[in-house]
Design an enzyme around this catalytic site. Sequence first.
Site, PDB file in Angstrom:
ATOM      1  N   LYS A   1      -4.007  -6.591  15.549  1.00  0.00           N
ATOM      2  CA  LYS A   1      -3.881  -5.168  15.239  1.00  0.00           C
ATOM      3  C   LYS A   1      -5.228  -4.608  14.835  1.00  0.00           C
ATOM      4  O   LYS A   1      -5.890  -5.232  14.013  1.00  0.00           O
ATOM      5  CB  LYS A   1      -2.877  -5.016  14.099  1.00  0.00           C
TER       6      LYS A   1
ATOM      7  N   LYS B   1      -5.754  -8.698  11.480  1.00  0.00           N
ATOM      8  CA  LYS B   1      -5.682  -7.259  11.231  1.00  0.00           C
ATOM      9  C   LYS B   1      -7.043  -6.780  10.774  1.00  0.00           C
ATOM     10  O   LYS B   1      -7.577  -7.250   9.766  1.00  0.00           O
ATOM     11  CB  LYS B   1      -4.624  -6.975  10.171  1.00  0.00           C
TER      12      LYS B   1
ATOM     13  N   CYS C   1       0.804  -1.233   0.000  1.00  0.00           N
ATOM     14  CA  CYS C   1       0.000   0.000   0.000  1.00  0.00           C
ATOM     15  C   CYS C   1       0.832   1.276   0.000  1.00  0.00           C
ATOM     16  O   CYS C   1       0.419   2.288  -0.555  1.00  0.00           O
ATOM     17  CB  CYS C   1      -1.002  -0.003   1.150  1.00  0.00           C
TER      18      CYS C   1
ATOM     19  N   SER D   1      -1.381   3.805  15.113  1.00  0.00           N
ATOM     20  CA  SER D   1      -1.172   5.255  15.097  1.00  0.00           C
ATOM     21  C   SER D   1      -2.322   6.036  15.741  1.00  0.00           C
ATOM     22  O   SER D   1      -2.093   6.995  16.469  1.00  0.00           O
ATOM     23  CB  SER D   1      -0.956   5.715  13.659  1.00  0.00           C
TER      24      SER D   1
ATOM     25  N   ARG E   1      -1.429   6.353   7.763  1.00  0.00           N
ATOM     26  CA  ARG E   1      -1.616   6.503   6.310  1.00  0.00           C
ATOM     27  C   ARG E   1      -1.195   7.887   5.856  1.00  0.00           C
ATOM     28  O   ARG E   1      -0.677   8.062   4.755  1.00  0.00           O
ATOM     29  CB  ARG E   1      -3.070   6.222   5.935  1.00  0.00           C
TER      30      ARG E   1
ATOM     31  N   TYR F   1       4.432   3.211  18.947  1.00  0.00           N
ATOM     32  CA  TYR F   1       5.183   4.414  18.574  1.00  0.00           C
ATOM     33  C   TYR F   1       5.853   5.024  19.791  1.00  0.00           C
ATOM     34  O   TYR F   1       6.698   5.898  19.667  1.00  0.00           O
ATOM     35  CB  TYR F   1       4.245   5.417  17.878  1.00  0.00           C
TER      36      TYR F   1
HETATM   37  C1  PBG Z   1       0.268  -1.615   5.824  1.00  0.00           C
HETATM   38  C2  PBG Z   1       0.145  -1.175   7.227  1.00  0.00           C
HETATM   39  C3  PBG Z   1      -0.786  -0.268   7.813  1.00  0.00           C
HETATM   40  C4  PBG Z   1      -0.402  -0.127   9.140  1.00  0.00           C
HETATM   41  C5  PBG Z   1       0.728  -0.930   9.336  1.00  0.00           C
HETATM   42  N1  PBG Z   1       1.026  -1.590   8.143  1.00  0.00           N
HETATM   43  C6  PBG Z   1      -1.860   0.541   7.251  1.00  0.00           C
HETATM   44  C7  PBG Z   1      -3.090   0.015   6.685  1.00  0.00           C
HETATM   45  O1  PBG Z   1      -3.445  -1.162   6.767  1.00  0.00           O
HETATM   46  O2  PBG Z   1      -3.736   0.851   6.084  1.00  0.00           O
HETATM   47  C8  PBG Z   1      -1.088   0.760  10.139  1.00  0.00           C
HETATM   48  C9  PBG Z   1      -0.288   1.091  11.325  1.00  0.00           C
HETATM   49  C10 PBG Z   1      -0.814   2.172  12.182  1.00  0.00           C
HETATM   50  O3  PBG Z   1      -1.903   2.748  11.995  1.00  0.00           O
HETATM   51  O4  PBG Z   1      -0.096   2.479  13.124  1.00  0.00           O
HETATM   52  N2  PBG Z   1      -0.758  -2.388   5.335  1.00  0.00           N
END
Ligand code: PBG
Length: 347
Positions: free
Chosen positions: A267, A214, A136, A294, A224, A333
């Site tokens: 996650k 996830k 992504c 995040s 993002r 983080y």
């Molecule tokens: C990639 C990925 C994402 C995150 C970690 N690896 C973003 C998503 O799935 O859009 C998010 C991490 C975060 O929000 O801290 N796929």
Amino acid sequence: MHARLWLWENPASFPELRPRRLRGHPVLRDLVAEARFHVEKLVQPVFIREELSRPRPLGSLPGLSAYGPESPELVEYIASAMDDGVKTFLVFGTPQRKTRLGDPAYDVNGVVQRSLRYVRRELGEEPLLVTDLCLCGYTDHGHCGVPRQHPQRGIVIDNDETLGLYTRIAVAQAEAGSDVIAPSGMMDGQVGAIRRALDDSGFSDVAIMSYSVKYASAFYGPFREAVDSSPRFGDRSTYQMDPRNRGEALKEALLDIGEGADILMVKPALAYLDVIYLLKESLPHYPLAAYSVSGEYLMVEALAEKGMADRIRLHMEVLTSIARAGADLIITYWAREAARVVKENGG
Ligand code: PBG
């Protein structure tokens, strides 16, 4: 179990049980404390941006910066975090140029591969380098896989074509020095495909930490923004999990174990503590990671920024809760700051 139930139903029969007795002295509180997180089990995400030569603060993640792929500041950051006790880093890259098939993700000179080689050259084997494996951040459409026109459903993300690209990313990252590959795209069969590709290329010692569970979460916003990876059309709900599902988490975890995952992950963390608990209870002998994402980090920061909570206490409470739910490792983080706080308070 019996005694516990009986006590529950007859609390008045135990007048001598005064829970406050154990709360009266700080050392006594420490003595009976149950859960804690461990600094050596924290993982610090690191952001690399190809176009940077100097570090640049990430507006969406206060306190963090993005680094250039071969910048001395990147090495200083990692080295000083290691001094504080954090030794594991999860590396994310943003290339200068994004394409339909995200080729900079598997190019030998892609942003992550370059920085891995550089960090290895400067710091040797000591830091444990984990690489996020996804598309992504590398595709011009912002999806985690290859788009394809479907006769009825419009544009869909093709599972098996995507797996072919994932295996190339895995080998490129391993060749550049990754210790642990962390596939985060939620394609079916991704762990098995990556495991086979790594083994066939002589990397049977490279581990896989799978983003097994996830969710299609709204908590990923600040991330993002940091890596410009928002989908340009649609969303990720055809590949990431539905937040309403918990039983399905077990299915995803079991499939990943069968395919060869070494570490499982849930996650986000905070809104999914029940899922963390379920996985730890069901699979107690499997290393379990939780990713405090995040949006969770920013929630805490925003509350502290408004002066309504103590920043350190709030972050510590979040990490402790995730550990209490059953996570062994925590990706956060705040890892490096947590390590500092623990160090200052004498471990
Ligand atoms: C990639 C990925 C994402 C995150 C970690 N690896 C973003 C998503 O799935 O859009 C998010 C991490 C975060 O929000 O801290 N796929």
